[in-house]
Design a protein around this motif. Structure first.
Motif, PDB file in Angstrom:
ATOM      1  N   LEU A  19       0.803  -1.221  -0.111  1.00 52.09           N
ATOM      2  CA  LEU A  19       0.131   0.054   0.190  1.00 52.09           C
ATOM      3  C   LEU A  19       0.813   1.268  -0.197  1.00 52.09           C
ATOM      4  O   LEU A  19       2.039   1.213   0.361  1.00 52.09           O
ATOM      5  CB  LEU A  19      -0.809  -0.026   1.273  1.00 52.09           C
ATOM      6  CG  LEU A  19      -1.828  -1.107   1.286  1.00 52.09           C
ATOM      7  CD1 LEU A  19      -2.491  -1.228   2.584  1.00 52.09           C
ATOM      8  CD2 LEU A  19      -2.900  -0.870   0.101  1.00 52.09           C
ATOM      9  N   SER A  20       0.363   2.332  -0.476  1.00 54.27           N
ATOM     10  CA  SER A  20       0.791   3.588  -0.643  1.00 54.27           C
ATOM     11  C   SER A  20      -0.004   4.634  -0.760  1.00 54.27           C
ATOM     12  O   SER A  20      -1.007   4.396  -1.037  1.00 54.27           O
ATOM     13  CB  SER A  20       2.146   3.582  -1.904  1.00 54.27           C
ATOM     14  OG  SER A  20       1.504   3.586  -3.093  1.00 54.27           O
ATOM     15  N   GLY A  21       0.469   5.902  -0.166  1.00 56.02           N
ATOM     16  CA  GLY A  21      -0.582   6.846  -0.307  1.00 56.02           C
ATOM     17  C   GLY A  21      -1.398   6.798   0.884  1.00 56.02           C
ATOM     18  O   GLY A  21      -1.091   6.489   2.048  1.00 56.02           O
ATOM     19  N   PRO A  22      -2.602   7.497   0.792  1.00 52.04           N
ATOM     20  CA  PRO A  22      -3.540   7.665   1.558  1.00 52.04           C
ATOM     21  C   PRO A  22      -3.750   6.192   2.429  1.00 52.04           C
ATOM     22  O   PRO A  22      -4.189   6.130   3.508  1.00 52.04           O
ATOM     23  CB  PRO A  22      -4.900   8.205   1.316  1.00 52.04           C
ATOM     24  CG  PRO A  22      -4.216   8.749   0.049  1.00 52.04           C
ATOM     25  CD  PRO A  22      -3.082   8.036  -0.621  1.00 52.04           C
ATOM     26  N   ALA A  23      -3.937   4.974   1.594  1.00 45.71           N
ATOM     27  CA  ALA A  23      -4.245   3.735   2.156  1.00 45.71           C
ATOM     28  C   ALA A  23      -3.308   3.159   3.122  1.00 45.71           C
ATOM     29  O   ALA A  23      -3.607   2.526   3.991  1.00 45.71           O
ATOM     30  CB  ALA A  23      -4.478   2.986   1.069  1.00 45.71           C
ATOM     31  N   ALA A  24      -2.150   3.687   3.134  1.00 51.02           N
ATOM     32  CA  ALA A  24      -0.960   3.212   3.778  1.00 51.02           C
ATOM     33  C   ALA A  24      -1.258   3.854   5.212  1.00 51.02           C
ATOM     34  O   ALA A  24      -0.846   3.239   6.205  1.00 51.02           O
ATOM     35  CB  ALA A  24       0.393   3.599   3.387  1.00 51.02           C
ATOM     36  N   LEU A  25      -1.980   5.045   5.463  1.00 59.07           N
ATOM     37  CA  LEU A  25      -2.020   5.564   6.634  1.00 59.07           C
ATOM     38  C   LEU A  25      -3.099   4.858   7.530  1.00 59.07           C
ATOM     39  O   LEU A  25      -2.919   4.772   8.858  1.00 59.07           O
ATOM     40  CB  LEU A  25      -2.534   7.128   6.586  1.00 59.07           C
ATOM     41  CG  LEU A  25      -1.461   8.154   5.947  1.00 59.07           C
ATOM     42  CD1 LEU A  25      -2.105   9.384   5.444  1.00 59.07           C
ATOM     43  CD2 LEU A  25      -0.292   8.403   6.574  1.00 59.07           C
ATOM     44  N   TYR A  26      -3.991   4.036   6.765  1.00 57.95           N
ATOM     45  CA  TYR A  26      -4.838   3.512   7.840  1.00 57.95           C
ATOM     46  C   TYR A  26      -4.343   2.006   8.114  1.00 57.95           C
ATOM     47  O   TYR A  26      -4.957   1.499   8.896  1.00 57.95           O
ATOM     48  CB  TYR A  26      -6.210   3.265   6.738  1.00 57.95           C
ATOM     49  CG  TYR A  26      -6.988   4.510   6.649  1.00 57.95           C
ATOM     50  CD1 TYR A  26      -7.998   4.800   7.696  1.00 57.95           C
ATOM     51  CD2 TYR A  26      -6.742   5.553   5.649  1.00 57.95           C
ATOM     52  CE1 TYR A  26      -8.817   5.754   7.483  1.00 57.95           C
ATOM     53  CE2 TYR A  26      -7.474   6.481   5.605  1.00 57.95           C
ATOM     54  CZ  TYR A  26      -8.618   6.744   6.279  1.00 57.95           C
ATOM     55  OH  TYR A  26      -9.299   7.847   6.353  1.00 57.95           O
ATOM     56  N   GLU A  27      -3.234   1.643   7.608  1.00 61.85           N
ATOM     57  CA  GLU A  27      -2.739   0.293   7.984  1.00 61.85           C
ATOM     58  C   GLU A  27      -1.844   0.226   9.029  1.00 61.85           C
ATOM     59  O   GLU A  27      -1.825  -0.741   9.741  1.00 61.85           O
ATOM     60  CB  GLU A  27      -2.178  -0.373   6.577  1.00 61.85           C
ATOM     61  CG  GLU A  27      -3.318  -0.619   5.523  1.00 61.85           C
ATOM     62  CD  GLU A  27      -4.377  -1.858   5.857  1.00 61.85           C
ATOM     63  OE1 GLU A  27      -3.944  -2.660   6.662  1.00 61.85           O
ATOM     64  OE2 GLU A  27      -5.545  -1.367   5.530  1.00 61.85           O
TER      65      GLU A  27
END
Length: 106
Positions: free
Chosen positions: A83-91
């Motif tokens: 994951l990269s970008g905004p999705a990585a912040l949720y993980e």
């Protein structure tokens, strides 16, 4: 060329292509059953340059070289984060929430 005799130090990777007769399946459809392809000696691979069958001893080495390269590529791709970008912040846990939990701002 420096060497004048003896085997090569490294095995050169040959260009292989799928057999045009069996389309890489190693068998051709007969009237009642499937038959072994005689063009590629039932391997599904031929030399890309000449279209001739590759000797089995050479074919095993060439397929091993290709398999090792593919495994290396898979290993490199598995090391990268998915994951990269905004999705990585949720993980991952950013420890900004109550009690050190993940806070996403929602």
């Amino acid at each position: 060329m420096k060497k004048s005799h003896g085997p090569a130090f490294r095995v050169a990777q040959l260009d292989l292509a799928k057999c045009p007769i069996c389309r890489g399946n190693a068998v051709v459809k007969g009237v009642f059953h499937e038959l072994a392809c005689i063009q590629c000696q039932s391997s599904g691979w031929v030399s890309a340059d000449t279209g001739d069958a590759v000797p089995l001893k050479v074919l095993v080495t060439q397929l091993s070289i290709r398999l090792q390269a593919a495994e290396h590529q898979v290993e490199l791709l598995s090391r990268e984060p998915l994951l990269s970008g905004p999705a990585a912040l949720y993980e991952h846990n950013n420890r900004r929430g109550a009690g050190g939990t993940n806070y996403t701002g929602d």
